[in-house]
Design an enzyme around this catalytic site. Structure first.
Site, PDB file in Angstrom:
ATOM      1  N   GLY A  81       1.180  -1.074  -0.103  1.00 27.60           N
ATOM      2  CA  GLY A  81      -0.039  -0.127  -0.134  1.00 27.60           C
ATOM      3  C   GLY A  81       0.684   1.193  -0.350  1.00 27.60           C
ATOM      4  O   GLY A  81       0.392   2.531  -0.301  1.00 27.60           O
ATOM      5  N   ARG A  82       2.096   0.854   0.001  1.00 32.00           N
ATOM      6  CA  ARG A  82       2.860   2.466   0.481  1.00 32.00           C
ATOM      7  C   ARG A  82       4.350   2.101  -0.112  1.00 32.00           C
ATOM      8  O   ARG A  82       5.730   2.240  -0.098  1.00 32.00           O
ATOM      9  CB  ARG A  82       2.824   2.647   1.624  1.00 32.00           C
ATOM     10  CG  ARG A  82       3.399   1.694   2.882  1.00 32.00           C
ATOM     11  CD  ARG A  82       3.762   2.525   4.385  1.00 32.00           C
ATOM     12  NE  ARG A  82       3.688   1.502   5.732  1.00 32.00           N
ATOM     13  CZ  ARG A  82       4.153   2.622   6.576  1.00 32.00           C
ATOM     14  NH1 ARG A  82       4.190   3.563   6.222  1.00 32.00           N
ATOM     15  NH2 ARG A  82       3.596   1.113   7.679  1.00 32.00           N
ATOM     16  N   ASP A 114      -2.937   7.003   3.101  1.00 35.70           N
ATOM     17  CA  ASP A 114      -1.650   7.840   2.267  1.00 35.70           C
ATOM     18  C   ASP A 114      -0.957   7.229   1.387  1.00 35.70           C
ATOM     19  O   ASP A 114      -0.032   7.890   0.776  1.00 35.70           O
ATOM     20  CB  ASP A 114      -2.110   9.084   2.842  1.00 35.70           C
ATOM     21  CG  ASP A 114      -1.043   8.219   4.719  1.00 35.70           C
ATOM     22  OD1 ASP A 114      -0.657   7.307   4.606  1.00 35.70           O
ATOM     23  OD2 ASP A 114      -0.588   8.810   5.024  1.00 35.70           O
ATOM     24  N   GLY A 115      -0.072   5.732   1.937  1.00 34.21           N
ATOM     25  CA  GLY A 115       0.849   5.661   1.244  1.00 34.21           C
ATOM     26  C   GLY A 115       2.225   6.071   1.453  1.00 34.21           C
ATOM     27  O   GLY A 115       3.115   6.079   0.624  1.00 34.21           O
ATOM     28  N   ARG A 165      14.653   0.191   1.733  1.00 39.14           N
ATOM     29  CA  ARG A 165      15.346  -1.172   2.005  1.00 39.14           C
ATOM     30  C   ARG A 165      15.106  -2.108   1.350  1.00 39.14           C
ATOM     31  O   ARG A 165      15.047  -2.219   0.155  1.00 39.14           O
ATOM     32  CB  ARG A 165      14.732  -1.038   3.136  1.00 39.14           C
ATOM     33  CG  ARG A 165      13.202  -1.983   2.746  1.00 39.14           C
ATOM     34  CD  ARG A 165      12.331  -2.537   3.802  1.00 39.14           C
ATOM     35  NE  ARG A 165      10.395  -3.237   3.380  1.00 39.14           N
ATOM     36  CZ  ARG A 165      10.420  -3.685   4.186  1.00 39.14           C
ATOM     37  NH1 ARG A 165       9.565  -2.983   5.079  1.00 39.14           N
ATOM     38  NH2 ARG A 165       9.080  -3.964   3.766  1.00 39.14           N
ATOM     39  N   ARG A 172       5.977 -13.646   0.731  1.00 31.37           N
ATOM     40  CA  ARG A 172       5.144 -13.510   1.386  1.00 31.37           C
ATOM     41  C   ARG A 172       4.698 -14.676   1.889  1.00 31.37           C
ATOM     42  O   ARG A 172       3.895 -15.098   0.763  1.00 31.37           O
ATOM     43  CB  ARG A 172       4.613 -12.022   2.387  1.00 31.37           C
ATOM     44  CG  ARG A 172       5.618 -10.671   2.465  1.00 31.37           C
ATOM     45  CD  ARG A 172       4.244 -10.105   1.887  1.00 31.37           C
ATOM     46  NE  ARG A 172       5.237  -8.317   1.768  1.00 31.37           N
ATOM     47  CZ  ARG A 172       5.162  -7.797   2.790  1.00 31.37           C
ATOM     48  NH1 ARG A 172       5.325  -8.055   3.844  1.00 31.37           N
ATOM     49  NH2 ARG A 172       6.008  -6.738   2.731  1.00 31.37           N
ATOM     50  N   ASP A 241       1.228 -11.330   6.446  1.00 30.93           N
ATOM     51  CA  ASP A 241       1.853 -11.103   5.426  1.00 30.93           C
ATOM     52  C   ASP A 241       2.863 -10.227   5.681  1.00 30.93           C
ATOM     53  O   ASP A 241       3.137  -9.508   5.078  1.00 30.93           O
ATOM     54  CB  ASP A 241       0.775  -9.608   4.716  1.00 30.93           C
ATOM     55  CG  ASP A 241      -0.082  -9.206   5.971  1.00 30.93           C
ATOM     56  OD1 ASP A 241      -0.601 -10.000   6.530  1.00 30.93           O
ATOM     57  OD2 ASP A 241      -0.069  -8.099   5.992  1.00 30.93           O
ATOM     58  N   ASN A 242       3.342 -10.446   6.462  1.00 28.31           N
ATOM     59  CA  ASN A 242       4.684  -9.484   7.544  1.00 28.31           C
ATOM     60  C   ASN A 242       5.322 -11.310   7.385  1.00 28.31           C
ATOM     61  O   ASN A 242       6.747 -10.482   7.994  1.00 28.31           O
ATOM     62  CB  ASN A 242       4.645  -8.992   8.578  1.00 28.31           C
ATOM     63  CG  ASN A 242       3.304  -7.447   8.108  1.00 28.31           C
ATOM     64  OD1 ASN A 242       3.181  -7.387   7.127  1.00 28.31           O
ATOM     65  ND2 ASN A 242       3.379  -7.408   9.123  1.00 28.31           N
TER      66      ASN A 242
HETATM   67  P1  AMP Z   1       1.465  -3.826   7.993  1.00 38.48           P
HETATM   68  O1  AMP Z   1       0.878  -3.534   9.320  1.00 38.48           O
HETATM   69  O2  AMP Z   1       2.151  -1.900   7.918  1.00 38.48           O
HETATM   70  O3  AMP Z   1       2.408  -4.621   7.096  1.00 38.48           O
HETATM   71  O4  AMP Z   1       0.317  -2.867   6.508  1.00 38.48           O
HETATM   72  C1  AMP Z   1      -0.274  -3.933   6.905  1.00 38.48           C
HETATM   73  C2  AMP Z   1      -0.599  -3.071   5.311  1.00 38.48           C
HETATM   74  O5  AMP Z   1      -1.136  -1.969   4.799  1.00 38.48           O
HETATM   75  C3  AMP Z   1       0.091  -3.350   4.183  1.00 38.48           C
HETATM   76  O6  AMP Z   1      -1.229  -3.974   3.063  1.00 38.48           O
HETATM   77  C4  AMP Z   1       0.756  -1.811   3.507  1.00 38.48           C
HETATM   78  O7  AMP Z   1       0.910  -1.907   2.819  1.00 38.48           O
HETATM   79  C5  AMP Z   1      -1.036  -1.436   4.253  1.00 38.48           C
HETATM   80  N1  AMP Z   1      -0.907   0.383   4.674  1.00 38.48           N
HETATM   81  C6  AMP Z   1       0.134   0.761   6.049  1.00 38.48           C
HETATM   82  N2  AMP Z   1       0.511   1.866   5.644  1.00 38.48           N
HETATM   83  C7  AMP Z   1       0.020   2.324   4.994  1.00 38.48           C
HETATM   84  C8  AMP Z   1       0.113   3.716   4.249  1.00 38.48           C
HETATM   85  N3  AMP Z   1       0.532   4.625   5.065  1.00 38.48           N
HETATM   86  N4  AMP Z   1      -1.006   3.625   3.198  1.00 38.48           N
HETATM   87  C9  AMP Z   1      -1.395   2.884   2.685  1.00 38.48           C
HETATM   88  N5  AMP Z   1      -1.331   1.667   3.056  1.00 38.48           N
HETATM   89  C10 AMP Z   1      -0.523   1.550   4.131  1.00 38.48           C
HETATM   90 MG    MG Z   2       3.450  -5.314   6.537  1.00 39.69          MG
END
Ligand code: AMP
Ligand code: MG
Length: 472
Positions: A81-82, A114-115, A165, A172, A241-242
């Site tokens: 998402g970002r 917001d990406g 990074r 995943r 997903d992580n």
């Molecule tokens: P995470 O728990 O940080 O691994 O994020 C879970 C999901 O939310 C992933 O698909 C990320 O890409 C998405 N995500 C997290 N933060 C944002 C953001 N600020 N904008 C868009 N997508 C996000």
């Molecule tokens: Mg993630």
């Protein structure tokens, strides 16, 4: 920078082409020179810097699609998402690494987001991944950090940032879950073949290469979590997903490193049920692998999948015992368990600092117990434990040599929340010196670094319970 685009050859079911959308007035504030050298990336090259920051676009840069079990519930479509995968590079040993930009702007997978990424969370990821690397634990790495003059809104307006990074892969568990859940079986097969060809080529001549790959994923995950437990690391968001298929720590969010000993500790303030509490991590690793196995239901029988999963627990236990035996300086891994049970109960009662206690123990001599005993209220309990401990450790080996080895397995420095907090506050006001000093000790945490003694201390009262949550 010699970018390859292997993942991009998989086709449009696997990603969306995406470009980095640069932030306002981006500025490069931190680079990882040793990593750049290892990856054959010249960070003085103008074109490379412009590609990394998004000023010059890269053909075939992309955001991946995947799914995932988040806090126990299945989300059928997630994705970067970002994040933008710029491409892959080969390191000095001809191993492939992804170059990935986090905070690159909205993508088709952004949902409500917001990406963007803020400087605070980008610095936290930078620090944690380099510390994990310093500890010898498989992890994504931080290559470069850009700050900007663009505000990004979280609970308050914050500084927008880009983190460059690297990881061996960003594939995943959730990638396989995505194709299975959507019944895209041809693509699932393509992904399996790609993973085997690219990352598990040594298993291709195996009688059952897919099964062999899954066993390797299970064992890598087990070993990784054993390593986390041995240093007091808590991931915070162990969603599928992580979880990398290569057993590297990825996606640092509201993570924590244990300070006062507390094995039921929950570092992520958004994890209300404590699903990802420290002591639950080994069980969650298995739970996540079970989700992954489900995606292979068309490839292996139920019994075979269970057989694969059965590799997990003994592998984790064995590896954990070996790591802890090394930390204690004893030879027999099986005896580590017997020693740790009473020790942990003492550490829990006395709220001993996990890192400092093991470091002090490493320096301690059988005949000089005072400094250690001064750490506790219940001196008798610790003295009894020390007698038991030395009866095992003192097995005729040269103890000076053992001591040197033990000091190489018990870090002096740990990434304390308040240290990260201080480095971030300074960086937000434009001073990156505290960040650089902290990075310097975290990159080689077993060394003494006498000039940075204060960074080895326990947190002051104000820094003990700083809240960290998911939104970053
Ligand atoms: P995470 O728990 O940080 O691994 O994020 C879970 C999901 O939310 C992933 O698909 C990320 O890409 C998405 N995500 C997290 N933060 C944002 C953001 N600020 N904008 C868009 N997508 C996000
Ligand atoms: Mg993630």
């Amino acid at each position: 920078m010699q970018l390859h685009h292997n993942y991009a050859t998989l086709g449009y079911e696997f990603f969306a082409h995406t470009q980095i959308q640069p932030l306002l007035k981006q500025r490069l504030v931190q680079v990882n020179q040793p990593l750049a050298d290892d990856l054959n990336i010249d960070l003085t090259d103008d074109l490379t810097l412009k590609q990394l920051s998004g000023e010059v676009s890269v053909d075939d840069s992309l955001s991946m699609v995947y799914a995932g079990h988040q806090f126990g519930g299945f989300t059928p479509r997630l994705g970067d998402g970002r994040g933008v995968l710029l491409g892959e590079v080969y390191d000095q040993q001809q191993r492939l690494h992804d170059i990935h930009i986090k905070g690159a702007g909205q993508t088709p997978f952004s949902r409500q987001g917001d990406g963007r990424a803020v400087l605070r969370s980008s610095i936290r990821e930078y620090l944690a991944s380099e510390y994990m690397h310093g500890l010898g634990i498989p992890t994504s790495r931080a290559l470069a950090l850009y700050t900007s003059e663009q505000a990004v809104y979280r609970e308050r307006p914050e500084t927008g940032a880009l983190l460059v990074r690297t990881a061996r892969t960003h594939i995943r568990f959730g990638h396989f879950e995505y194709f299975f859940a959507h019944k895209k079986f041809a693509e699932l097969q393509q992904l399996i073949d790609y993973s085997l060809d690219t990352y598990f080529a040594h298993l291709k001549s195996h009688e059952q290469p897919i099964k062999a790959m899954l066993i390797e994923i299970v064992e890598r995950t087990a070993r990784l979590i054993a390593q986390w437990q041995s240093v007091g690391f808590q991931h915070g968001v162990m969603n599928t997903d992580n979880f990398s298929i290569l057993g590297e720590t990825i996606d640092y969010g509201p993570y924590g490193f244990m300070e006062d000993f507390n094995d039921t500790w929950v570092c992520n303030h958004s994890d209300y049920e404590g699903r990802y509490a420290f002591h639950r991590q080994p069980g969650i690793g298995l739970w996540n692998l079970n989700c992954l196995m489900h995606a292979f239901s068309n490839h292996l029988s139920r019994d075979e999948l269970i057989e694969v999963l059965k590799h997990y627990e003994p592998c984790l236990q064995q590896h954990y015992n070996e790591l802890m035996a090394a930390k204690l300086g004893i030879q027999d891994a099986a005896q580590a368990e017997a020693l740790l049970e009473p020790l942990y109960s003492l550490m829990r009662r006395e709220k001993l600092d996990f890192t400092l206690f093991f470091r002090l123990l490493s320096k301690h001599d059988e005949n000089k117990q005072e400094t250690l005993l001064d750490e506790v209220v219940d001196r008798k309990a610790l003295a009894d434990w020390l007698n038991y401990y030395w009866s095992i450790r003192n097995d005729g080996r040269d103890q000076a040599t053992v001591k040197t080895q033990v000091l190489r397995t018990n870090p002096k420095f740990v990434l304390r929340n308040y240290l990260a907090h201080q480095a971030i506050e300074s960086a937000e006001s434009g001073n990156y010196i505290p960040l650089k000093e902290l990075l310097n000790v975290l990159e080689s945490p077993f060394d003494e670094h006498p000039e940075s003694e204060s960074l080895a201390q326990r947190a002051p009262d104000w820094g003990r319970d700083l809240a960290v949550s998911c939104s970053s």
